[in-house]
Design an enzyme around this catalytic site. Structure first.
Site, PDB file in Angstrom:
ATOM      1  N   GLN A 107       0.818  -1.217   0.000  1.00  0.00           N
ATOM      2  CA  GLN A 107       0.000   0.000   0.000  1.00  0.00           C
ATOM      3  C   GLN A 107       0.854   1.270   0.000  1.00  0.00           C
ATOM      4  O   GLN A 107       0.595   2.201  -0.766  1.00  0.00           O
ATOM      5  CB  GLN A 107      -0.886   0.026   1.242  1.00  0.00           C
ATOM      6  CG  GLN A 107      -1.892  -1.096   1.317  1.00  0.00           C
ATOM      7  CD  GLN A 107      -2.830  -0.880   2.488  1.00  0.00           C
ATOM      8  OE1 GLN A 107      -3.731  -0.055   2.416  1.00  0.00           O
ATOM      9  NE2 GLN A 107      -2.608  -1.586   3.579  1.00  0.00           N
ATOM     10  N   LEU A 153      12.870  -9.675   0.692  1.00  0.00           N
ATOM     11  CA  LEU A 153      13.364  -9.100   1.961  1.00  0.00           C
ATOM     12  C   LEU A 153      13.779 -10.156   2.982  1.00  0.00           C
ATOM     13  O   LEU A 153      14.418  -9.830   3.978  1.00  0.00           O
ATOM     14  CB  LEU A 153      12.304  -8.179   2.570  1.00  0.00           C
ATOM     15  CG  LEU A 153      12.029  -6.888   1.785  1.00  0.00           C
ATOM     16  CD1 LEU A 153      10.893  -6.102   2.431  1.00  0.00           C
ATOM     17  CD2 LEU A 153      13.277  -6.010   1.697  1.00  0.00           C
ATOM     18  N   TYR A 163       9.289   2.236   7.886  1.00  0.00           N
ATOM     19  CA  TYR A 163       7.970   2.369   8.516  1.00  0.00           C
ATOM     20  C   TYR A 163       7.767   1.294   9.580  1.00  0.00           C
ATOM     21  O   TYR A 163       8.047   0.119   9.344  1.00  0.00           O
ATOM     22  CB  TYR A 163       6.857   2.276   7.459  1.00  0.00           C
ATOM     23  CG  TYR A 163       7.019   3.328   6.387  1.00  0.00           C
ATOM     24  CD1 TYR A 163       6.643   4.651   6.621  1.00  0.00           C
ATOM     25  CD2 TYR A 163       7.593   3.015   5.153  1.00  0.00           C
ATOM     26  CE1 TYR A 163       6.828   5.630   5.651  1.00  0.00           C
ATOM     27  CE2 TYR A 163       7.768   3.986   4.174  1.00  0.00           C
ATOM     28  CZ  TYR A 163       7.386   5.287   4.427  1.00  0.00           C
ATOM     29  OH  TYR A 163       7.581   6.251   3.473  1.00  0.00           O
ATOM     30  N   TYR A 166       4.153 -10.153  15.303  1.00  0.00           N
ATOM     31  CA  TYR A 166       4.269  -9.028  14.371  1.00  0.00           C
ATOM     32  C   TYR A 166       4.902  -7.817  15.065  1.00  0.00           C
ATOM     33  O   TYR A 166       5.905  -7.263  14.587  1.00  0.00           O
ATOM     34  CB  TYR A 166       2.896  -8.662  13.800  1.00  0.00           C
ATOM     35  CG  TYR A 166       2.895  -7.371  13.004  1.00  0.00           C
ATOM     36  CD1 TYR A 166       3.581  -7.274  11.799  1.00  0.00           C
ATOM     37  CD2 TYR A 166       2.211  -6.241  13.467  1.00  0.00           C
ATOM     38  CE1 TYR A 166       3.593  -6.086  11.071  1.00  0.00           C
ATOM     39  CE2 TYR A 166       2.214  -5.058  12.740  1.00  0.00           C
ATOM     40  CZ  TYR A 166       2.906  -4.980  11.553  1.00  0.00           C
ATOM     41  OH  TYR A 166       2.921  -3.810  10.847  1.00  0.00           O
ATOM     42  N   TRP A 177      -3.179   1.444  11.428  1.00  0.00           N
ATOM     43  CA  TRP A 177      -4.444   1.224  10.720  1.00  0.00           C
ATOM     44  C   TRP A 177      -4.379   1.706   9.271  1.00  0.00           C
ATOM     45  O   TRP A 177      -5.215   2.484   8.818  1.00  0.00           O
ATOM     46  CB  TRP A 177      -5.587   1.919  11.464  1.00  0.00           C
ATOM     47  CG  TRP A 177      -5.878   1.416  12.846  1.00  0.00           C
ATOM     48  CD1 TRP A 177      -5.044   0.655  13.642  1.00  0.00           C
ATOM     49  CD2 TRP A 177      -7.068   1.629  13.620  1.00  0.00           C
ATOM     50  NE1 TRP A 177      -5.646   0.397  14.848  1.00  0.00           N
ATOM     51  CE2 TRP A 177      -6.898   0.988  14.868  1.00  0.00           C
ATOM     52  CE3 TRP A 177      -8.259   2.312  13.376  1.00  0.00           C
ATOM     53  CZ2 TRP A 177      -7.870   0.997  15.866  1.00  0.00           C
ATOM     54  CZ3 TRP A 177      -9.222   2.328  14.377  1.00  0.00           C
ATOM     55  CH2 TRP A 177      -9.037   1.671  15.595  1.00  0.00           C
TER      56      TRP A 177
END
Length: 294
Positions: free
Chosen positions: A18, A43, A105, A131, A156
């Protein structure tokens, strides 16, 4: 007359994600974008990361790739740690060797969500699941290298592509007569377009020789809501288009068990980014309207 900044060569990972999709749109004009997906840059393979960075010798690296399947991470921790913890450290090593910045990020999931106010960058992380643990380990790996870096924690994340809450609800609301949605987890739905736009603003400040301090920052939309409130806002848009929508029932998170625990409070205080870099985010509703207008 001030000179225009020279064009940058920017390496971006996570091509189909995204944030990377929005970065590709919004960083246009800054220079050459080398946007790499899993085919060119897996990755989970550190040697591939090193090879790509050394082949391209960018002026800036943006690691927008991640293992973001929160529930799946519980059953494949090795892969989650390879992508979310080891890879960022390798990017940081390579960026430091080139003397260039790394933008990476991270997530609200580094916190356990038990605080009753928005989290600041000084709050102690305490992730609830694999996570969050893997993302925190990635932050620590970057910081340990000590090079120029921005770690941007967000929450979110949604957009009009990929897999996310917005698209799921746009599909389910017209299909169902009733939907039960969690109402006791609070956060800020953050459009990937906002993240990309803010990233551009940060890059432009750095290019202009006016950077803030390097380090960890929070970057989410302004304001707060629950998943239930977010769903209501999505339903309003669909209803305005003449679509029938499911009736909504608020439920506690305890009524919707998932393999991975979620933070109850995902609110992040973004005032440090505004103070240090003069970069601010729109209200979540404004950003949602902009996303749906696109």
């Amino acid at each position: 007359m001030s000179q225009a900044p020279s064009p940058l060569k920017i390496l971006i990972s996570g091509k189909t994600g995204q944030v990377a999709v929005e970065l590709t749109k919004r960083l246009a004009g800054l220079g050459e974008l080398i946007v790499l997906g899993r085919d060119e840059l897996d990755l989970s393979q550190p040697e591939q990361i090193r090879a790509q960075v050394r082949a391209h010798r960018p002026d800036l690296i943006i690691n927008a790739g991640a293992h973001t399947a929160v529930d799946l991470a519980e059953s494949e921790p090795d892969l989650a740690f390879a992508i979310n913890a080891i890879a960022p450290g390798v990017f940081a090593q390579e960026a430091k060797a080139l003397g260039i910045p790394l933008i990476h990020y991270s997530t609200d999931y580094v916190f356990d969500g038990s605080k009753h106010a928005p989290y600041t960058e000084d709050d102690q992380p305490n992730p609830l699941g694999v996570y969050g643990q893997s993302k925190l380990a990635g932050e620590q790996a970057i910081i340990a290298e000590g090079g120029q870096h921005l770690i941007l924690r967000t929450s979110w994340v949604y957009s009009t592509h990929g897999k996310n809450f917005l698209l799921t609800m746009q599909r389910l609301l017209p299909q169902r007569t009733e939907l039960r949605v969690v109402a006791d987890q609070i956060g800020a739905p953050t459009w990937a377009g906002t993240i990309a736009q803010s990233t551009r603003a940060l890059i432009e400040r750095w290019q202009a020789g006016k950077p803030g301090a390097w380090g960890v920052y929070h970057l989410t939309a302004h304001g707060e809501t629950s998943w239930f409130g977010f769903t209501q806002a999505i339903a309003e848009h669909l209803t305005a288009q003449g679509k029938q929508c499911a009736s909504l029932e608020p439920i506690p998170a305890s009524a919707y068990p998932t393999p991975a625990a979620r933070p109850q409070n995902s609110r992040l205080d973004c005032s440090r980014l505004a103070r240090e870099w003069q970069v601010t985010q729109p209200d979540w509703r404004v950003a949602l309207n902009a996303c749906l207008a696109e």
